[in-house]
Scaffold this motif. Sequence first.
Motif, PDB file in Angstrom:
ATOM      1  N   ILE A   1       0.834  -1.198   0.000  1.00  0.00           N
ATOM      2  CA  ILE A   1       0.000   0.000   0.000  1.00  0.00           C
ATOM      3  C   ILE A   1       0.872   1.253   0.000  1.00  0.00           C
ATOM      4  N   LEU A   2       1.899   1.262   0.850  1.00  0.00           N
ATOM      5  CA  LEU A   2       2.774   2.431   0.932  1.00  0.00           C
ATOM      6  C   LEU A   2       3.566   2.616  -0.359  1.00  0.00           C
ATOM      7  N   VAL A   3       4.067   1.527  -0.917  1.00  0.00           N
ATOM      8  CA  VAL A   3       4.815   1.629  -2.173  1.00  0.00           C
ATOM      9  C   VAL A   3       3.927   2.205  -3.265  1.00  0.00           C
ATOM     10  N   GLY A   4       2.686   1.733  -3.323  1.00  0.00           N
ATOM     11  CA  GLY A   4       1.754   2.270  -4.310  1.00  0.00           C
ATOM     12  C   GLY A   4       1.461   3.741  -4.086  1.00  0.00           C
ATOM     13  N   ALA A   5       1.350   4.149  -2.819  1.00  0.00           N
ATOM     14  CA  ALA A   5       1.078   5.547  -2.515  1.00  0.00           C
ATOM     15  C   ALA A   5       2.253   6.447  -2.891  1.00  0.00           C
ATOM     16  N   LEU A   6       3.483   5.924  -2.773  1.00  0.00           N
ATOM     17  CA  LEU A   6       4.671   6.719  -3.114  1.00  0.00           C
ATOM     18  C   LEU A   6       4.954   6.744  -4.616  1.00  0.00           C
ATOM     19  N   SER A   7       4.364   5.815  -5.367  1.00  0.00           N
ATOM     20  CA  SER A   7       4.711   5.651  -6.790  1.00  0.00           C
ATOM     21  C   SER A   7       4.522   6.911  -7.633  1.00  0.00           C
ATOM     22  N   PRO A   8       3.496   7.752  -7.394  1.00  0.00           N
ATOM     23  CA  PRO A   8       3.383   8.967  -8.218  1.00  0.00           C
ATOM     24  C   PRO A   8       4.561   9.922  -8.055  1.00  0.00           C
ATOM     25  N   TRP A   9       5.267   9.837  -6.929  1.00  0.00           N
ATOM     26  CA  TRP A   9       6.380  10.754  -6.670  1.00  0.00           C
ATOM     27  C   TRP A   9       7.750  10.091  -6.835  1.00  0.00           C
ATOM     28  N   ILE A  10       7.824   8.804  -6.483  1.00  0.00           N
ATOM     29  CA  ILE A  10       9.095   8.087  -6.605  1.00  0.00           C
ATOM     30  C   ILE A  10       8.841   6.801  -7.378  1.00  0.00           C
ATOM     31  N   ASP A  11       9.555   6.628  -8.481  1.00  0.00           N
ATOM     32  CA  ASP A  11       9.403   5.415  -9.284  1.00  0.00           C
ATOM     33  C   ASP A  11       9.676   4.184  -8.419  1.00  0.00           C
ATOM     34  N   PRO A  12       8.864   3.104  -8.549  1.00  0.00           N
ATOM     35  CA  PRO A  12       9.096   1.909  -7.720  1.00  0.00           C
ATOM     36  C   PRO A  12      10.521   1.381  -7.793  1.00  0.00           C
ATOM     37  N   HIS A  13      11.163   1.504  -8.968  1.00  0.00           N
ATOM     38  CA  HIS A  13      12.544   1.043  -9.087  1.00  0.00           C
ATOM     39  C   HIS A  13      13.457   1.826  -8.138  1.00  0.00           C
ATOM     40  N   ARG A  14      13.298   3.144  -8.094  1.00  0.00           N
ATOM     41  CA  ARG A  14      14.163   3.976  -7.258  1.00  0.00           C
ATOM     42  C   ARG A  14      13.763   3.901  -5.777  1.00  0.00           C
ATOM     43  N   GLN A  15      12.591   3.354  -5.513  1.00  0.00           N
ATOM     44  CA  GLN A  15      12.206   3.179  -4.113  1.00  0.00           C
ATOM     45  C   GLN A  15      13.100   2.159  -3.400  1.00  0.00           C
ATOM     46  N   TYR A  16      13.764   1.299  -4.168  1.00  0.00           N
ATOM     47  CA  TYR A  16      14.748   0.405  -3.542  1.00  0.00           C
ATOM     48  C   TYR A  16      15.807   1.210  -2.794  1.00  0.00           C
ATOM     49  N   LEU A  17      16.208   2.362  -3.357  1.00  0.00           N
ATOM     50  CA  LEU A  17      17.196   3.207  -2.691  1.00  0.00           C
ATOM     51  C   LEU A  17      16.654   3.761  -1.378  1.00  0.00           C
ATOM     52  N   VAL A  18      15.365   4.125  -1.375  1.00  0.00           N
ATOM     53  CA  VAL A  18      14.740   4.629  -0.160  1.00  0.00           C
ATOM     54  C   VAL A  18      14.611   3.516   0.875  1.00  0.00           C
ATOM     55  N   MET A  19      14.184   2.321   0.399  1.00  0.00           N
ATOM     56  CA  MET A  19      13.971   1.192   1.307  1.00  0.00           C
ATOM     57  C   MET A  19      15.278   0.718   1.954  1.00  0.00           C
ATOM     58  N   ALA A  20      16.410   1.026   1.335  1.00  0.00           N
ATOM     59  CA  ALA A  20      17.691   0.611   1.922  1.00  0.00           C
ATOM     60  C   ALA A  20      17.918   1.234   3.294  1.00  0.00           C
ATOM     61  N   VAL A  21      17.259   2.360   3.548  1.00  0.00           N
ATOM     62  CA  VAL A  21      17.402   3.012   4.850  1.00  0.00           C
ATOM     63  C   VAL A  21      16.795   2.145   5.965  1.00  0.00           C
ATOM     64  N   LEU A  22      15.768   1.374   5.638  1.00  0.00           N
ATOM     65  CA  LEU A  22      15.049   0.620   6.674  1.00  0.00           C
ATOM     66  C   LEU A  22      15.904  -0.480   7.309  1.00  0.00           C
ATOM     67  N   PRO A  23      16.493  -1.415   6.538  1.00  0.00           N
ATOM     68  CA  PRO A  23      17.341  -2.409   7.197  1.00  0.00           C
ATOM     69  C   PRO A  23      18.593  -1.806   7.825  1.00  0.00           C
ATOM     70  N   LEU A  24      19.079  -0.683   7.282  1.00  0.00           N
ATOM     71  CA  LEU A  24      20.225  -0.016   7.903  1.00  0.00           C
ATOM     72  C   LEU A  24      19.844   0.510   9.290  1.00  0.00           C
ATOM     73  N   ALA A  25      18.657   1.104   9.389  1.00  0.00           N
ATOM     74  CA  ALA A  25      18.184   1.569  10.696  1.00  0.00           C
ATOM     75  C   ALA A  25      17.977   0.406  11.647  1.00  0.00           C
ATOM     76  N   ALA A  26      17.468  -0.714  11.109  1.00  0.00           N
ATOM     77  CA  ALA A  26      17.276  -1.903  11.940  1.00  0.00           C
ATOM     78  C   ALA A  26      18.611  -2.414  12.465  1.00  0.00           C
ATOM     79  N   ALA A  27      19.634  -2.398  11.628  1.00  0.00           N
ATOM     80  CA  ALA A  27      20.959  -2.858  12.064  1.00  0.00           C
ATOM     81  C   ALA A  27      21.502  -1.973  13.181  1.00  0.00           C
ATOM     82  N   LEU A  28      21.299  -0.668  13.078  1.00  0.00           N
ATOM     83  CA  LEU A  28      21.763   0.242  14.126  1.00  0.00           C
ATOM     84  C   LEU A  28      21.063  -0.040  15.452  1.00  0.00           C
ATOM     85  N   LEU A  29      19.758  -0.319  15.393  1.00  0.00           N
ATOM     86  CA  LEU A  29      19.019  -0.639  16.616  1.00  0.00           C
ATOM     87  C   LEU A  29      19.470  -1.971  17.196  1.00  0.00           C
ATOM     88  N   LEU A  30      19.650  -2.967  16.338  1.00  0.00           N
ATOM     89  CA  LEU A  30      20.066  -4.291  16.811  1.00  0.00           C
ATOM     90  C   LEU A  30      21.465  -4.257  17.415  1.00  0.00           C
TER      91      LEU A  30
END
Length: 406
Positions: free
Chosen positions: A165-194
Amino acid sequence: MSVKTVPQRSGHRTDHCGGLGRRQVRAVAACYFVASFAALGLPPYLTAILPALGDPQARWAGVLYIVPTVFSALGAPLWGRLADRFGRKRLLLRAQLGLTVSFLLAGAAGSLPAFTLALVLQGFLGGTFAATNGYLAAALDGPRLSRALTLMQGSARAALVAAPILVGALSPWIDPHRQYLVMAVLPLAAALLLSLLPEPDRPAAAPASKGRAERAPAAPLLPLYVFEFVFVFATVISFPYLVSFAEQRLPGVSGTTTGVLFALPHLCYLLFAARIHTLFHARPHTGIALGFGLVALGLAGHAVAYSLPVFVAVRLLLGAGLTLGLVCLAVLAAGAAQGRAPGRMFGTLELVSKGGAVAAGAAAALANGQFGAAAPVVAGTAAALLAAVAATALSLPPLHQRWSRR
């Protein structure tokens, strides 16, 4: 042959066990949600990503959809053994950082081969399922471990519902392909917390009574692996073609409605998993037999689902079976982890689980191509029925015990 669960320990229950408190377990669950969110949100948009990479009709979408799953399955046993040897926290951090690197490569890829390589690395370097569960099993056992595993499944289900749902909502502003770059922040943040969490140790065994071994013999793994494979196969086989099946049965249905129908079983898990764990943690074979039975009924009910209320009802029925099965599989896994190296066991369990998902995808494609969109649910019904019979047999007391009561 049966899988025995670890009995509830007597005595006062504390918030800490083996160095992990409830807040820390919840932090691990949040990190697992983040990893699952990133990994599950973008694959449904492969058909929109591939044309710009040289595949105009997105013919490789089906193959690339399962590439991370296949390589995650292949790498899981190796990473599990390394976790037992070098530390579960290190290998859990490795999994999150591996996802970070692979997402960056996928978002920067300019060709189909480069994008495919990134997905291969996502599967092989990721493997957060085995890494997370091995980390928890090194510090928790019995009902505390099975509750934690149930919570991890809830994290994955929540991500499965929310991420597309979120990926679809972001698609008009960020191409799904380039959203991989945005999503990379999530596991990096998880690693910092862990990185702030401790390296867990197996909790000390309860004092043994005279004449008894300190630790119960390890439960057999084969029933757990078989049930895991069949359960994943039976539930996942209906996923790939559910939208097209719903559109055939419910002409004019909106995309939002089909999305809700897809999500209903996972929402059932989020609402009722904790309650189901309380009811069935002492009798998991009964629960998993009921779960397989409800999955079979829910899948079979799709054959008569020609109206929206009936379709909703059979999806809820499938959700009840999904919840029972996943919770009771967590209880079986917690029992099987007792006395074993958790990294290796959960690595093998991920191999089995991912194998069931790949087999389900292949069977769904073949069945749909030969017999139409209804065929995958028929195949899933048959598999669930057979497993329900096997689980029922395991839930019954041995024959000599039944005769002795007469």
